[in-house]
Design a protein around this motif. Structure first.
Motif, PDB file in Angstrom:
ATOM      1  N   MET A 281      38.056  49.046   4.199  1.00 36.57           N
ATOM      2  CA  MET A 281      37.063  48.068   4.632  1.00 36.57           C
ATOM      3  C   MET A 281      36.906  46.940   3.618  1.00 36.57           C
ATOM      4  N   THR A 282      36.881  47.299   2.317  1.00 35.22           N
ATOM      5  CA  THR A 282      36.586  46.276   1.313  1.00 35.22           C
ATOM      6  C   THR A 282      37.783  45.395   0.989  1.00 35.22           C
TER       7      THR A 282
ATOM      8  N   ASP B 245      40.781  56.506   2.430  1.00 29.08           N
ATOM      9  CA  ASP B 245      39.401  56.188   2.099  1.00 29.08           C
ATOM     10  C   ASP B 245      38.991  54.938   2.871  1.00 29.08           C
ATOM     11  N   GLN B 246      38.110  55.120   3.857  1.00 26.70           N
ATOM     12  CA  GLN B 246      37.765  53.988   4.714  1.00 26.70           C
ATOM     13  C   GLN B 246      37.085  52.870   3.928  1.00 26.70           C
ATOM     14  N   LEU B 247      36.403  53.240   2.837  1.00 25.23           N
ATOM     15  CA  LEU B 247      35.733  52.228   2.022  1.00 25.23           C
ATOM     16  C   LEU B 247      36.757  51.271   1.408  1.00 25.23           C
TER      17      LEU B 247
ATOM     18  N   GLY C   6      33.181  54.050   8.610  1.00 26.72           N
ATOM     19  CA  GLY C   6      31.750  54.088   8.323  1.00 26.72           C
ATOM     20  C   GLY C   6      31.418  55.218   7.380  1.00 26.72           C
ATOM     21  N   ALA C   7      30.360  55.036   6.590  1.00 30.44           N
ATOM     22  CA  ALA C   7      29.935  56.080   5.663  1.00 30.44           C
ATOM     23  C   ALA C   7      28.448  56.273   5.805  1.00 30.44           C
TER      24      ALA C   7
ATOM     25  N   TYR D 194      34.814  48.602  12.908  1.00 26.59           N
ATOM     26  CA  TYR D 194      33.515  49.240  12.700  1.00 26.59           C
ATOM     27  C   TYR D 194      32.620  49.075  13.929  1.00 26.59           C
TER      28      TYR D 194
ATOM     29  N   ILE E 255      35.497  44.674  10.375  1.00 28.72           N
ATOM     30  CA  ILE E 255      34.212  44.658  11.056  1.00 28.72           C
ATOM     31  C   ILE E 255      34.378  44.926  12.553  1.00 28.72           C
TER      32      ILE E 255
END
Lengths: 362, 355, 312
Positions: free
Chosen positions: A198-199, A193-195, A235-236, A222, A219
């Protein structure tokens, strides 16, 4: 010292190569996410770091110590399984104290550390409950606590949030980050899960088909993906990719997108990159880094579908190979079938070589 | 016409109330989504519609006809299972044909029906393939075709894509929505993922502990939630909920609301993260709030702010130059503030959404 | 919550449900068959209880339903308490259980542990290992009868090991005969123990074992803290099966020793056989049978309860 160094790591299962020559340095105290789709080799990498599998080639070092042949019990790593692997025949307390008891620590010390970790993870009310009757969200914290209580210098997590329900995932993400900040372990986190990556992560290692694609801060990955795989996976939604050929216009260098017409003129950096290209290129831009433009200025597409998710709306435009998406603030006056013109922000455009999929740099 | 309605339906299992006095109508050709946390009654509702359970009281109507006493087979409602349950030893066509053959339809009727459904779902070119050779999306289409071939009143799906990878999930939900648009028919859908629910649903029902809290389009519910708990179920990051003082301040004075603009009974305010503005101060001393976390997502950046002890989350556009530890001030547009009473009930007048 | 979760929940409702009506109809339709099954299971037991309260024997000349003519009001049960031969047989059977069951358990567990992980030739070794179980007990009896002859292969093997001729009279020495009988039982029934325990071992979740290893548990610690607790119900069942089976040990033993020399290997079953065929006191035999049934039921109930405990 708990930096992790992977040197030329290879893993084969018979004729199938799960991991191809991986080199990666995970710094002491860093939160590294291994990100990729199922079967990309991320879990294999993690299992080799934990010692559950032996590499076919290459070395694994913790600090300066070669750990390649050290059995898993003696590596001193914490590991959280995807299914948690809780000892269901024990109470929460027995689960949490398991490692300490096996190490035969003094009773008082075991007690103190167990209670401290239970308090930290809000497990105190459940200490004397048997683990097999507890909800997934609690089991997850038990799984983390059971490893954290050993105060490992290295903490490995294998998709720990994939079995947790959607609403609780955000809470757990925050909690894991806090845990890592507090104890400053080196944390390796496997996820699709890229989210999540990323977070939470300081850096992300994106993998696909057993090959490490890119390593960098979220970042960076991204903004500057090295190839189209990374561009679409991060990215979403992921980056829009449109095939085209370089073309010189009176307003500067641009990309001829075939049925979609000529792209807006490129910025200087991308124009420079395009000059280095030969043949077909892929014109990429992020759905979030684009705005509506008057006809003639942007890339045209008829609206096939609109997803409104709270304050955002993801607009799907075009069909087949000319399909792309744009993300807007909520109230965009578009209806199904309307033709919209989408203008990517000039800085946000990325170009890729159509045959290799690699990013083009000026 | 294919309308499914509940009239004051109740269902308990022993002392557990699974569905409490529920009344709603699902319209023809609607993509209708039941959304709620675990154990909120979603699955019981599906079972009641299918006829696997009988309500303790109240009425279930299909096209205006009470069906309380009608067995599952007599209701003509199809179910698409999460694992799709395609028969691996049959081709796509044989799979789709199966329900009609079982029902003993005439061969020419079967061929016509299969052809019609296959055309609608655009799977004519893969009919000869076994499921193993199909992609995930194609398999989904075949499973739905098999459900639709019987010409059901509606078809139901219970969390059909939750097992997929995150990226595939985003694609699958768009695909599902497209299929429903193309094939028509009422689709009743259950999920526990708020983003998925908002993405696919024409209308949705929010369930909490067996009660229907709100029903409406995703935007209606997102913009005008009936309660603080509903507001927190939709949206990520979740809405910031803060206690409001008698003087009209919140977050330790970082937020002030003029008395004329706030309802008398307001005890809490809610601010969606995208409506909270975070302003960086040139001089670090100026800001009253401190940034405790920054999560760059690329297109947006989630900033966590400590404002007088209250933890607030804000979603900023793009990639602003804000760092952990920065002093900032926060601003909020009163038009975007939600007011809630002491019991969490919304205090604005937008209640049309509740059917 | 999934559909199946909801289905598992008890559904209590005042409205009569089609499901309940179906169940009632099913009950009525299967009633004749159920009565037949009950009759088959219970009738012999009742008959045995009836006979056990009489002095009836086939040679009395009356048919068994009229056994009440020989009613002795429980005298058989009183006799049973002072039957020296019975108690000796019981003690002997107990001794065989006390030695054979632990040995079979430890051997079976050891073998099962070896078979959890893969090794070359595992399938073949597995087939060979479970072979003894498939030998007809009577054949096994003759096999061991031959093996333990004083000029037989066992003496030959032992003799070649120590380098001189041996002529141990295995089956005619009271102690050695018992040993031989026990060896035969261990040979034949360790595989069953192995099979049951292997099934249990394979059921221990691999991830939990890995998790324990990663937390620093040694193999022995893993065995004690993860494997044993998870295997408790399986172990209880395996032990109960073997205790009950050995309690009834007969065929192999009878062929090897006939209960001798003297009564050195006379177990409960052998004793009952002797009493039935030679003394022909069937009422008394019925009483012994019932008493043993009660003892075995207690053992079985204990095992089942352990199974229930570990699920709770």
């Amino acid at each position: 010292m708990s930096a992790i160094r992977l040197e030329n790591l290879v893993k084969r299962y018979g004729s199938f190569t799960a991991l191809r020559t991986m080199d990666l340095l995970i710094e002491d105290g860093e939160f590294m996410a291994l990100l990729g789709p199922s079967g990309c080799g991320k879990s294999t990498t993690m299992n080799m770091i934990a010692g559950m599998e032996r590499p076919s080639e290459g070395r694994i070092l913790f600090g300066d110590r070669d750990m390649t042949g050290v059995p898993m019990g003696r590596r001193g790593v914490g590991f959280v399984f995807q299914n948690f692997a809780i000892f269901t025949h024990m109470t929460v307390r027995q689960n949490l104290s398991y490692g300490l008891r096996m190490a035969k620590l003094p009773q008082a010390e075991t007690e103190r550390r167990t209670l401290a970790i239970a308090e930290f993870l809000r497990l105190t009310p459940f200490l004397d409950r048997r683990a097999d009757g507890l909800s997934v969200n609690i089991l997850q914290r038990v799984a983390i606590g059971r490893s954290a209580v050993m105060e490992p210098a290295i903490f490995l997590l294998d998709e720990p949030l994939s079995n947790v329900d959607a609403a609780f995932r955000a809470v757990m993400r925050a909690e894991l980050k806090q845990l890592q900040r507090q104890f400053r372990q080196t944390m390796v986190y496997v996820t699709h899960d890229q989210l999540e990556a990323m977070t939470m992560a300081d850096r992300i290692a994106v993998m696909d088909h057993g090959v490490l694609q890119q390593v960098g801060r979220p970042i960076e990955v991204y903004n500057d993906p090295v190839n189209i795989f990374v561009a679409t996976f991060i990215g979403a939604p992921g980056m829009n990719l449109l095939k085209g050929r370089p073309v010189q216009t009176d307003r500067g260098l641009a990309v001829d997108l075939g049925p979609l017409g000529i792209s807006p003129p490129l910025g200087s950096a991308q124009a420079c990159a395009l000059r280095a290209a030969s043949g077909e290129v892929i014109y990429g831009f992020r759905p979030e880094q684009a705005s509506l433009a008057p006809p003639g200025e942007g890339i045209p597409g008829s609206v096939t579908f609109e997803e409104r998710i709270g304050a955002r709306s993801i607009v799907h435009l075009g069909e087949g190979s000319t399909a792309f998406r744009a993300v807007f603030e909520k109230d965009v006056p578009l209806a199904m079938g309307d033709v919209a013109h989408v203008l990517p922000h000039p800085d946000a455009v990325r170009l890729f070589d159509a045959s290799t999929g690699r990013v083009l740099k000026g | 016409m294919a309308e499914i309605a509940f009239r004051n339906v109740c269902k308990s299992y022993g002392a557990t109330v699974a569905v409490k006095d529920m009344t709603f109508t699902v319209h023809d050709n609607e993509f209708f989504c039941f959304f709620g946390p675990p154990l909120s009654g979603k699955t019981t509702i599906l079972r009641l519609i299918l006829g696997l359970e009988r309500p303790d009281s109240g009425e279930i109507l299909i096209d205006g006809r009470p069906v309380n006493g009608v067995a599952p087979a007599g209701r003509n409602i199809a179910m698409v299972f999460q694992n799709l349950a395609l028969f691996p030893h049959m081709t796509a066509e044989e799979n789709i044909r199966f329900p009609l053959v079982e029902r003993g339809e005439r061969p020419d009727r079967i061929a016509a029906r299969v052809g019609e459904v296959a055309r609608k779902l655009r799977i004519g070119h893969i009919l000869h393939k076994p499921p193993a050779l199909l992609s995930g999306g194609e398999r989904q289409r075949v499973a739905i075709a098999r459900a639709l071939v019987r010409d059901p009143v509606a078809y139901l799906m219970d969390d059909p894509i939750s097992a997929l990878d995150a990226r595939l999930r985003e694609e699958a939900r768009v695909e599902l929505k497209r299929i429903q648009r193309e094939a028509g028919r009422t689709l009743i859908y259950v999920t526990h993922d708020q983003e998925e629910a908002m993405s696919v649903a024409d209308r949705m029902a929010i369930l909490e502990e067996g009660c229907l809290s709100q029903i409406g389009t995703p935007s209606e519910i997102y913009d005008r939630p009936v309660s603080a708990s509903v507001a927190c179920l939709l949206g990520s990051p979740v809405m910031n909920i803060l206690p409001l003082t008698k003087e009209g301040t919140a977050a330790g004075g970082a937020i002030r609301l003029p008395p004329v603009l706030r309802p008398q009974a307001a005890a809490f305010i809610g601010i969606r993260p995208e409506n909270l503005h975070v302003l960086q101060q040139d001089n670090d001393e100026d800001g009253s709030c401190r940034v405790t976390d920054v999560e760059p997502l690329g297109g947006t950046t989630v900033v966590t702010v400590d404002a007088g002890g209250a933890v607030l989350r804000a979603v900023l556009r793009g990639q602003p130059d804000i760092h952990i530890g920065s002093r900032v001030t926060i601003r909020v547009d009163v038009a975007h503030v939600h007011f809630f009473g002491s019991g969490g009930e919304a205090l604005h007048q937008h209640r049309e959404g509740l059917a | 919550m999934t559909l199946s979760d909801a289905a598992r929940r008890p559904a209590v409702s005042s409205v009569p449900r089609p499901r309940d009506e179906g169940a009632a109809l099913g009950f009525r339709l299967t009633l004749p068959a159920q009565i037949l099954v009950l009759f088959i299971a219970v009738f012999p037991l009742l008959m045995q209880l009836y006979l056990s309260l009489t002095d009836w024997a086939p040679l009395t000349g009356t048919a068994w339903p009229r056994a009440w003519e020989y009613w002795n009001a429980g005298a058989n049960y009183v006799d049973l308490l002072s039957d020296r031969r019975l108690w000796d047989a019981l003690a002997r059977t107990g001794l065989i259980i006390l030695i054979c069951v632990p040995v079979q358990f430890l051997l079976g567990l050891g073998l099962a542990l070896l078979f959890v992980d893969d090794f070359p030739g595992k399938r073949l070794a597995y087939s060979i290992l479970i072979m003894p179980m498939m030998v007809v007990p009577a054949v096994a009896g003759y096999m061991f009868f031959m093996l333990f002859q004083s000029g037989g292969p066992i003496n030959g093997l032992l003799g070649s090991l120590i380098g001189r001729d041996l002529a141990i009279a295995w089956l005619s020495d009271p102690v050695l005969a018992l040993v031989a009988v026990m060896l035969a039982d261990i040979w034949q029934w360790t595989p069953l123990m192995f099979l049951i325990l292997l099934a249990g071992l394979v059921g221990v979740p691999a991830d939990q074992m890995k998790a324990a290893a990663l937390l620093g548990a040694s193999p022995w610690q893993r065995f004690v803290t993860i494997v044993l607790p998870r295997m408790r119900p399986i172990i209880a069942i395996a032990l109960a099966i073997r205790v009950i089976e050995i309690f009834k040990i007969f065929d192999t033993l009878y062929i090897m020793t006939g209960g001798g020399p003297g009564s050195a290997t006379e177990t409960i079953s052998v004793y009952i056989y002797e009493v039935t065929t030679q003394d022909l006191v069937w009422g008394y035999v019925a009483a012994i049978g019932l008493a043993i049934l009660i003892v075995l039921s207690v053992i079985a109930a204990f095992a089942v309860r352990r199974l229930g405990e570990s699920r709770a």
